[in-house]
Design an enzyme around this catalytic site. Sequence first.
Site, PDB file in Angstrom:
ATOM      1  N   LYS A   1     -19.149  -4.685   4.401  1.00 12.81           N
ATOM      2  CA  LYS A   1     -19.005  -5.332   5.720  1.00 12.81           C
ATOM      3  C   LYS A   1     -20.209  -5.011   6.593  1.00 12.81           C
ATOM      4  CE  LYS A   1     -15.243  -7.524   5.058  1.00 12.81           C
ATOM      5  NZ  LYS A   1     -15.270  -8.993   4.934  1.00 12.81           N
TER       6      LYS A   1
ATOM      7  N   TYR B   1     -16.221  -0.878   0.113  1.00 15.21           N
ATOM      8  CA  TYR B   1     -15.734  -2.052   0.856  1.00 15.21           C
ATOM      9  C   TYR B   1     -16.297  -2.056   2.274  1.00 15.21           C
ATOM     10  CZ  TYR B   1     -12.891  -4.831   3.945  1.00 15.21           C
ATOM     11  OH  TYR B   1     -12.514  -5.724   4.916  1.00 15.21           O
TER      12      TYR B   1
ATOM     13  N   SER C   1     -14.833  -5.929  10.164  1.00 16.31           N
ATOM     14  CA  SER C   1     -13.715  -4.983  10.239  1.00 16.31           C
ATOM     15  C   SER C   1     -14.079  -3.805  11.122  1.00 16.31           C
ATOM     16  CB  SER C   1     -13.387  -4.481   8.822  1.00 16.31           C
ATOM     17  OG  SER C   1     -12.512  -3.387   8.863  1.00 16.31           O
TER      18      SER C   1
HETATM   19  P1  NAD Z   1      -7.004 -12.135   1.352  1.00 16.58           P
HETATM   20  O1  NAD Z   1      -7.321 -11.446   0.081  1.00 16.58           O
HETATM   21  O2  NAD Z   1      -5.605 -12.530   1.643  1.00 16.58           O
HETATM   22  O3  NAD Z   1      -7.892 -13.463   1.498  1.00 16.58           O
HETATM   23  C1  NAD Z   1      -9.169 -13.551   0.926  1.00 16.58           C
HETATM   24  C2  NAD Z   1      -9.189 -14.856   0.124  1.00 16.58           C
HETATM   25  O4  NAD Z   1     -10.487 -15.055  -0.402  1.00 16.58           O
HETATM   26  C3  NAD Z   1      -8.210 -14.840  -1.052  1.00 16.58           C
HETATM   27  O5  NAD Z   1      -7.418 -16.003  -1.020  1.00 16.58           O
HETATM   28  C4  NAD Z   1      -9.114 -14.812  -2.279  1.00 16.58           C
HETATM   29  O6  NAD Z   1      -8.549 -15.526  -3.347  1.00 16.58           O
HETATM   30  C5  NAD Z   1     -10.382 -15.475  -1.754  1.00 16.58           C
HETATM   31  N1  NAD Z   1     -11.631 -15.064  -2.399  1.00 16.58           N
HETATM   32  C6  NAD Z   1     -12.066 -13.794  -2.612  1.00 16.58           C
HETATM   33  N2  NAD Z   1     -13.281 -13.817  -3.202  1.00 16.58           N
HETATM   34  C7  NAD Z   1     -13.626 -15.124  -3.337  1.00 16.58           C
HETATM   35  C8  NAD Z   1     -14.747 -15.798  -3.866  1.00 16.58           C
HETATM   36  N3  NAD Z   1     -15.776 -15.131  -4.391  1.00 16.58           N
HETATM   37  N4  NAD Z   1     -14.756 -17.152  -3.865  1.00 16.58           N
HETATM   38  C9  NAD Z   1     -13.708 -17.852  -3.342  1.00 16.58           C
HETATM   39  N5  NAD Z   1     -12.605 -17.276  -2.828  1.00 16.58           N
HETATM   40  C10 NAD Z   1     -12.574 -15.922  -2.820  1.00 16.58           C
HETATM   41  O7  NAD Z   1      -7.571 -11.202   2.511  1.00 16.58           O
HETATM   42  P2  NAD Z   1      -7.359 -11.298   4.092  1.00 16.58           P
HETATM   43  O8  NAD Z   1      -6.498 -10.145   4.493  1.00 16.58           O
HETATM   44  O9  NAD Z   1      -6.989 -12.677   4.486  1.00 16.58           O
HETATM   45  O10 NAD Z   1      -8.846 -10.980   4.604  1.00 16.58           O
HETATM   46  C11 NAD Z   1      -9.717 -12.041   4.893  1.00 16.58           C
HETATM   47  C12 NAD Z   1     -11.030 -11.425   5.342  1.00 16.58           C
HETATM   48  O11 NAD Z   1     -10.791 -10.550   6.445  1.00 16.58           O
HETATM   49  C13 NAD Z   1     -11.714 -10.574   4.275  1.00 16.58           C
HETATM   50  O12 NAD Z   1     -13.110 -10.781   4.381  1.00 16.58           O
HETATM   51  C14 NAD Z   1     -11.370  -9.148   4.669  1.00 16.58           C
HETATM   52  O13 NAD Z   1     -12.367  -8.231   4.251  1.00 16.58           O
HETATM   53  C15 NAD Z   1     -11.340  -9.259   6.173  1.00 16.58           C
HETATM   54  N6  NAD Z   1     -10.516  -8.237   6.826  1.00 16.58           N
HETATM   55  C16 NAD Z   1      -9.200  -8.124   6.480  1.00 16.58           C
HETATM   56  C17 NAD Z   1      -8.412  -7.135   7.111  1.00 16.58           C
HETATM   57  C18 NAD Z   1      -6.969  -6.945   6.743  1.00 16.58           C
HETATM   58  O14 NAD Z   1      -6.404  -5.885   7.058  1.00 16.58           O
HETATM   59  N7  NAD Z   1      -6.332  -7.911   6.112  1.00 16.58           N
HETATM   60  C19 NAD Z   1      -8.970  -6.305   8.077  1.00 16.58           C
HETATM   61  C20 NAD Z   1     -10.318  -6.475   8.393  1.00 16.58           C
HETATM   62  C21 NAD Z   1     -11.084  -7.451   7.752  1.00 16.58           C
HETATM   63  C1  WQD Z   2      -2.421   2.160   8.412  1.00 16.98           C
HETATM   64  C2  WQD Z   2      -1.798   3.524   8.679  1.00 16.98           C
HETATM   65  C3  WQD Z   2      -2.099   5.122   6.922  1.00 16.98           C
HETATM   66  C4  WQD Z   2       0.321   2.992   3.983  1.00 16.98           C
HETATM   67  C5  WQD Z   2      -7.130  -0.643   6.036  1.00 16.98           C
HETATM   68  C6  WQD Z   2      -8.575  -0.741   5.672  1.00 16.98           C
HETATM   69  C7  WQD Z   2      -9.301  -1.594   6.659  1.00 16.98           C
HETATM   70  C8  WQD Z   2      -8.601  -2.936   6.791  1.00 16.98           C
HETATM   71  C9  WQD Z   2      -7.162  -2.742   7.176  1.00 16.98           C
HETATM   72  C10 WQD Z   2      -9.704  -4.503   5.348  1.00 16.98           C
HETATM   73  C11 WQD Z   2      -2.688   4.674   8.226  1.00 16.98           C
HETATM   74  C12 WQD Z   2      -0.628   4.769   7.108  1.00 16.98           C
HETATM   75  C13 WQD Z   2      -0.336   3.335   5.143  1.00 16.98           C
HETATM   76  C14 WQD Z   2       1.407   3.784   3.538  1.00 16.98           C
HETATM   77  C15 WQD Z   2       1.120   5.212   5.430  1.00 16.98           C
HETATM   78  N1  WQD Z   2      -8.664  -3.677   5.591  1.00 16.98           N
HETATM   79  N2  WQD Z   2       0.060   4.426   5.852  1.00 16.98           N
HETATM   80  N3  WQD Z   2       1.767   4.875   4.287  1.00 16.98           N
HETATM   81  O1  WQD Z   2      -6.079   2.233   6.473  1.00 16.98           O
HETATM   82  O2  WQD Z   2      -5.920   1.487   8.918  1.00 16.98           O
HETATM   83  O3  WQD Z   2      -7.017  -0.003   7.274  1.00 16.98           O
HETATM   84  O4  WQD Z   2      -6.561  -1.931   6.138  1.00 16.98           O
HETATM   85  O5  WQD Z   2     -10.645  -4.728   6.051  1.00 16.98           O
HETATM   86  O6  WQD Z   2     -10.622  -1.758   6.214  1.00 16.98           O
HETATM   87  O7  WQD Z   2      -9.125   0.553   5.727  1.00 16.98           O
HETATM   88  O8  WQD Z   2      -4.566   0.309   7.192  1.00 16.98           O
HETATM   89  O9  WQD Z   2      -2.253  -0.253   6.615  1.00 16.98           O
HETATM   90  O10 WQD Z   2      -3.629   1.096   4.938  1.00 16.98           O
HETATM   91  O11 WQD Z   2      -2.833   2.163   7.043  1.00 16.98           O
HETATM   92  O12 WQD Z   2       1.472   6.213   6.076  1.00 16.98           O
HETATM   93  O13 WQD Z   2       2.048   3.530   2.470  1.00 16.98           O
HETATM   94  O14 WQD Z   2      -0.597   3.634   7.933  1.00 16.98           O
HETATM   95  O15 WQD Z   2      -2.240   6.520   6.716  1.00 16.98           O
HETATM   96  O16 WQD Z   2      -2.548   5.706   9.155  1.00 16.98           O
HETATM   97  P1  WQD Z   2      -5.902   1.151   7.483  1.00 16.98           P
HETATM   98  P2  WQD Z   2      -3.284   0.794   6.365  1.00 16.98           P
END
Ligand code: NAD
Ligand code: WQD
Length: 342
Positions: free
Chosen positions: A158, A154, A129
Amino acid sequence: MDKKGKILVTGGAGYIGSHTAVELINQGFEVVIIDNLSNSHADVIDRIEQITGTKPAFEKFDICEEDKLEEFFIKHQEIQAIIHFAASKAVGESVEKPLLYYKNNIISLINLMKGMKKHNIPNIVFSSSCTVYGEPDELPVTEKAPVKPAVSPYGNTKQIDEEILKDTAKSDNFYQTIALRYFNPIGAHESALIGELPLGVPANLVPFITQTAAGIREQLSVFGDDYNTPDGTCIRDYIHVVDLAKAHIVAVKRLMEGKNKSSFEFFNLGTGKGTSVLEAINSFEKVSGVKLNYKIVARREGDIEKVYADTSFANEELGWKSEKELDEMMLSAWKWQQKITK
Ligand code: NAD
Ligand code: WQD
């Protein structure tokens, strides 16, 4: 048709994993999914089949349970690479429950890497991330930017996971690893059969926007408009989840074809464009035709003011570039919301 190889997708019933499973199958790979359904539903597997015509193998268990993972690797031979999505990902929850996050996000990776060595699976693509950069000193942020002290458990998991990949690959060149640093994934597959399924009140902007427009939430709170940005609201790099999924296919093929230049590589996955919260809202209103009910409130603790990617390294080295623009991302998110609201 001969399969291009067998790929394990952990967390493949989740948001990004399910979209990646669709792209893998579309490109001729055999996909096997492990998911404990802690943040997803089993019907996503059926939806993947509906989209692609192929039902991926699916095993429901927690990859922190080493014995179950060992049984899995014995049962599923010939896996050539792993794409590791499975993790807990809610920043706020990680502050309240750090031990759950350290266990789930770190033990899962350690178990996978031990199983990789034992079962001769050298390749892993890891979900990282942009949160590892914190508030970057320079924008757009390149892969040369320093990793900053994490502001949440969190984000720390990462960083720790990246260190585990780097140190393990350095100690044993059996391991070939790539970390993909996602910026802000949003949107949904054009079929509106899969998308982001936030359980409970969404922490992220776009699902909160679509749920407000759908009448599920009363009003969107915009967290601050007093930042040093053109319209005062925070800036992010929103990337379509399908563009993100496609980058994973490029990365896993890079490893399988031995084209990676070191045993631990990392790439920024964004569009290279910064978008403010108000710009995101305006785009949504334009494509949906819905006037969004929102109000400006105080800043959210821990929010980064501005972060968006320099994508030149991923563009040149991976040969991957995002294709979809913000309006398409917002429209796909809205179509998905309308489908699940029905
Ligand atoms: P998500 O929660 O939709 O998907 C994660 C999946 O992993 C879920 O289906 C959950 O049931 C499964 N899971 C969690 N722990 C597990 C375990 N111990 N064993 C088996 N299954 C397990 O999340 P996502 O948004 O698809 O994110 C996927 C990856 O990308 C994560 O590692 C997250 O940290 C990373 N990521 C997400 C975002 C975002 O904004 N969505 C941003 C950056 C990084
Ligand atoms: C985006 C913008 C908020 C909600 C997070 C995690 C990051 C990754 C992605 C896992 C910001 C604003 C949001 C709301 C708002 N997740 N906002 N009202 O914070 O950039 O990233 O999700 O890896 O690790 O930190 O994403 O969608 O929460 O916020 O004004 O109800 O929207 O302030 O500027 P963020 P976000």
